[in-house]
Write an enzyme that holds these catalytic residues in place. Structure first.
Site, PDB file in Angstrom:
ATOM      1  N   HIS A   1      51.259  -2.944  40.251  1.00 41.91           N
ATOM      2  CA  HIS A   1      52.632  -3.208  39.809  1.00 41.91           C
ATOM      3  C   HIS A   1      52.817  -4.565  39.156  1.00 41.91           C
ATOM      4  O   HIS A   1      53.901  -4.873  38.663  1.00 41.91           O
ATOM      5  CB  HIS A   1      53.621  -3.073  40.973  1.00 41.91           C
ATOM      6  CG  HIS A   1      53.607  -4.241  41.908  1.00 41.91           C
ATOM      7  ND1 HIS A   1      52.692  -4.352  42.922  1.00 41.91           N
ATOM      8  CD2 HIS A   1      54.366  -5.357  41.965  1.00 41.91           C
ATOM      9  CE1 HIS A   1      52.906  -5.477  43.573  1.00 41.91           C
ATOM     10  NE2 HIS A   1      53.906  -6.114  43.012  1.00 41.91           N
TER      11      HIS A   1
HETATM   12  C1  UD1 Z   1      58.840  -7.894  43.310  1.00 42.82           C
HETATM   13  C2  UD1 Z   1      58.310  -9.303  43.496  1.00 42.82           C
HETATM   14  C3  UD1 Z   1      56.807  -9.261  43.731  1.00 42.82           C
HETATM   15  C4  UD1 Z   1      56.423  -8.273  44.813  1.00 42.82           C
HETATM   16  C5  UD1 Z   1      57.025  -6.921  44.492  1.00 42.82           C
HETATM   17  C6  UD1 Z   1      56.708  -5.910  45.561  1.00 42.82           C
HETATM   18  C7  UD1 Z   1      59.470 -11.107  42.281  1.00 42.82           C
HETATM   19  C8  UD1 Z   1      59.383 -12.023  41.127  1.00 42.82           C
HETATM   20  N1  UD1 Z   1      58.547 -10.132  42.324  1.00 42.82           N
HETATM   21  O1  UD1 Z   1      58.328  -7.396  42.082  1.00 42.82           O
HETATM   22  O2  UD1 Z   1      56.372 -10.560  44.106  1.00 42.82           O
HETATM   23  O3  UD1 Z   1      55.017  -8.167  44.899  1.00 42.82           O
HETATM   24  O4  UD1 Z   1      58.440  -7.067  44.380  1.00 42.82           O
HETATM   25  O5  UD1 Z   1      57.275  -4.679  45.322  1.00 42.82           O
HETATM   26  O6  UD1 Z   1      60.337 -11.278  43.113  1.00 42.82           O
HETATM   27  N2  UD1 Z   1      63.157  -1.126  41.193  1.00 42.82           N
HETATM   28  C9  UD1 Z   1      63.611   0.093  41.615  1.00 42.82           C
HETATM   29  N3  UD1 Z   1      63.922   0.265  42.923  1.00 42.82           N
HETATM   30  C10 UD1 Z   1      63.795  -0.739  43.834  1.00 42.82           C
HETATM   31  C11 UD1 Z   1      63.317  -1.977  43.392  1.00 42.82           C
HETATM   32  C12 UD1 Z   1      62.989  -2.158  42.078  1.00 42.82           C
HETATM   33  O7  UD1 Z   1      63.742   1.026  40.831  1.00 42.82           O
HETATM   34  O8  UD1 Z   1      64.118  -0.534  45.009  1.00 42.82           O
HETATM   35  C13 UD1 Z   1      62.808  -1.355  39.789  1.00 42.82           C
HETATM   36  C14 UD1 Z   1      63.718  -2.401  39.176  1.00 42.82           C
HETATM   37  O9  UD1 Z   1      64.817  -1.817  38.596  1.00 42.82           O
HETATM   38  C15 UD1 Z   1      62.813  -3.079  38.163  1.00 42.82           C
HETATM   39  C16 UD1 Z   1      61.431  -2.889  38.722  1.00 42.82           C
HETATM   40  O10 UD1 Z   1      61.492  -1.882  39.718  1.00 42.82           O
HETATM   41  O11 UD1 Z   1      62.907  -2.444  36.927  1.00 42.82           O
HETATM   42  C17 UD1 Z   1      60.890  -4.167  39.276  1.00 42.82           C
HETATM   43  O12 UD1 Z   1      61.660  -4.660  40.377  1.00 42.82           O
HETATM   44  P1  UD1 Z   1      61.829  -6.228  40.648  1.00 42.82           P
HETATM   45  O13 UD1 Z   1      62.680  -6.462  41.827  1.00 42.82           O
HETATM   46  O14 UD1 Z   1      62.161  -6.901  39.395  1.00 42.82           O
HETATM   47  O15 UD1 Z   1      60.438  -6.814  40.999  1.00 42.82           O
HETATM   48  P2  UD1 Z   1      59.044  -6.165  41.366  1.00 42.82           P
HETATM   49  O16 UD1 Z   1      58.285  -5.927  40.127  1.00 42.82           O
HETATM   50  O17 UD1 Z   1      59.219  -5.058  42.348  1.00 42.82           O
END
Ligand code: UD1
Length: 353
Positions: free
Chosen positions: A200
């Site tokens: 990821h």
């Molecule tokens: C975040 C953390 C990372 C951690 C990871 C574990 C930061 C900078 N990054 O990255 O350190 O390893 O979490 O999962 O804080 N999304 C969903 N549903 C959710 C959560 C996220 O659909 O419940 C989608 C969001 O809309 C976004 C993408 O997933 O498009 C990424 O989510 P985001 O919270 O930005 O960070 P991660 O890449 O998950």
């Protein structure tokens, strides 16, 4: 004495659960704040249910957004919470945007912050998490570390030694506690022999070329060894998956619960990942881990554990898989203080702080 715990994203939940429980055991008053950075049932709710964390007292509902939006959103909303909820300590976990955001708010209010999993450094400032780690550690008042390397990083950055406490790895507390249940309650269909994959990190999945290359390499490994490749998909990766033909030979799964994922790790022939926590869990479990990154903020998993960094060398991914499946996988040792009692040590420090 009141402690506020701030959690926001999936890897925070398994770190906070044992600390919350150990603080409860010492009679500390506690408030659990969820920033809402992760919000799906499969990325958040299921972890609260399985890990025995209470429903958060406050949910900031910050959700997705750019880094600035997420960080600022947590700051504005958390500052309002602090106006209503007096506290003696705020405990933050790991390296996600919620961690640095909450720490900044506290620093400006002179409210003491304790950082669990301090001192980890990849020395790669293109990783958003590295920025979060460096800034959080500069402003935290107590820094709980899991390895001597983490202590050395903090000392090098000028953190005074009296703020640093080497307590061990709190994620391993959760693993030790839940492993028996993971074995008995596993709900995923598990082939006899398989590899387990998670990806990821922006560096692997945001560039379509990189993502295609790593997926193709995994398919080649699966074909060559007739090895099922189980791949629970993070939402960030799901949004970026290429055409179906490319992934048809992989067993794509929804994000798994803690217990199901732990069970799959425990029985995997090997794990391919770019996650931080999974490098540590495989080291504890003695399962070979191939990390698709150029660096790691957890070098002890390489020097002592079962982890190997393979970067983008996908020919190496194939040759390492050959070695492992021929019974010549890396064997490791469990680092000191990864003993399942870290949360007790943290709670003792907090109770006397
Ligand atoms: C975040 C953390 C990372 C951690 C990871 C574990 C930061 C900078 N990054 O990255 O350190 O390893 O979490 O999962 O804080 N999304 C969903 N549903 C959710 C959560 C996220 O659909 O419940 C989608 C969001 O809309 C976004 C993408 O997933 O498009 C990424 O989510 P985001 O919270 O930005 O960070 P991660 O890449 O998950």
């Amino acid at each position: 004495m009141r402690v506020i715990h701030v959690v926001g994203a999936r890897p925070n939940f398994m770190k906070a659960a044992p600390v919350y429980s150990a603080c409860a055991g010492r009679g500390l008053s506690q408030v659990l704040v969820h920033t809402g950075q992760h919000y799906d049932a499969s990325m958040s709710d299921i972890f609260f249910q399985q890990l025995g964390l209470p429903t958060p007292d406050v949910n900031l509902g910050v959700g997705s957004g750019t880094h600035a939006e997420q960080t600022a959103g947590v700051m504005v909303r958390f500052e309002k919470v602090l106006a209503d909820v007096p506290a003696d300590w705020v405990v933050v976990y790991g390296d996600v945007n919620s961690t640095v955001a909450a720490s900044l708010v506290c620093a400006k209010k002179s409210l003491p912050v304790a950082h669990v999993e301090a001192g980890l450094r990849s020395f790669d400032r293109t990783m958003p998490e590295e920025i979060n780690r460096i800034l959080t550690d500069q402003i935290a008042d107590l820094l709980f570390t899991h390895s001597a390397e983490a202590d050395a990083n903090l000392t090098r950055e000028g953190v005074p030694p009296h703020k640093i406490r080497l307590v061990g790895n709190v994620m391993i507390d959760t693993l030790v506690h839940f492993l028996p249940r993971a074995e008995s309650e596993c709900r995923v269909r598990r082939p006899e022999r398989y590899a387990l994959v998670t990806l990821h990190r922006p560096s692997n999945v945001d560039d379509p070329g990189n993502l295609r290359e790593v997926l193709d390499a995994l398919v080649r490994v699966g074909n060559k060894h007739r090895l099922p490749i189980l791949f629970p998909i993070h939402p960030r990766t799901r949004q970026r998956l290429p055409d179906q033909a490319r992934t048809a030979k992989l067993e794509l799964l929804e994000p798994l619960s803690y217990l199901d994922f732990l069970c799959l790790q425990r029985h995997a022939a090997f794990v391919v990942t770019d996650s931080g926590g999974i490098q540590e869990e495989t080291t504890f479990l003695g399962i070979p881990c191939l990390t698709v990154r150029e660096n790691t903020e957890r070098p002890v998993t390489v020097t002592m554990g079962t982890n190997k960094l393979i970067g983008r060398d996908y020919a190496r991914l194939e040759s390492e898989a050959d070695q492992i499946l021929a019974g010549r996988g890396k064997r490791g040792q469990i680092p000191p203080l990864w003993d399942g009692r870290t949360a007790d040590r943290i709670a003792d420090v907090l109770a006397n702080a």
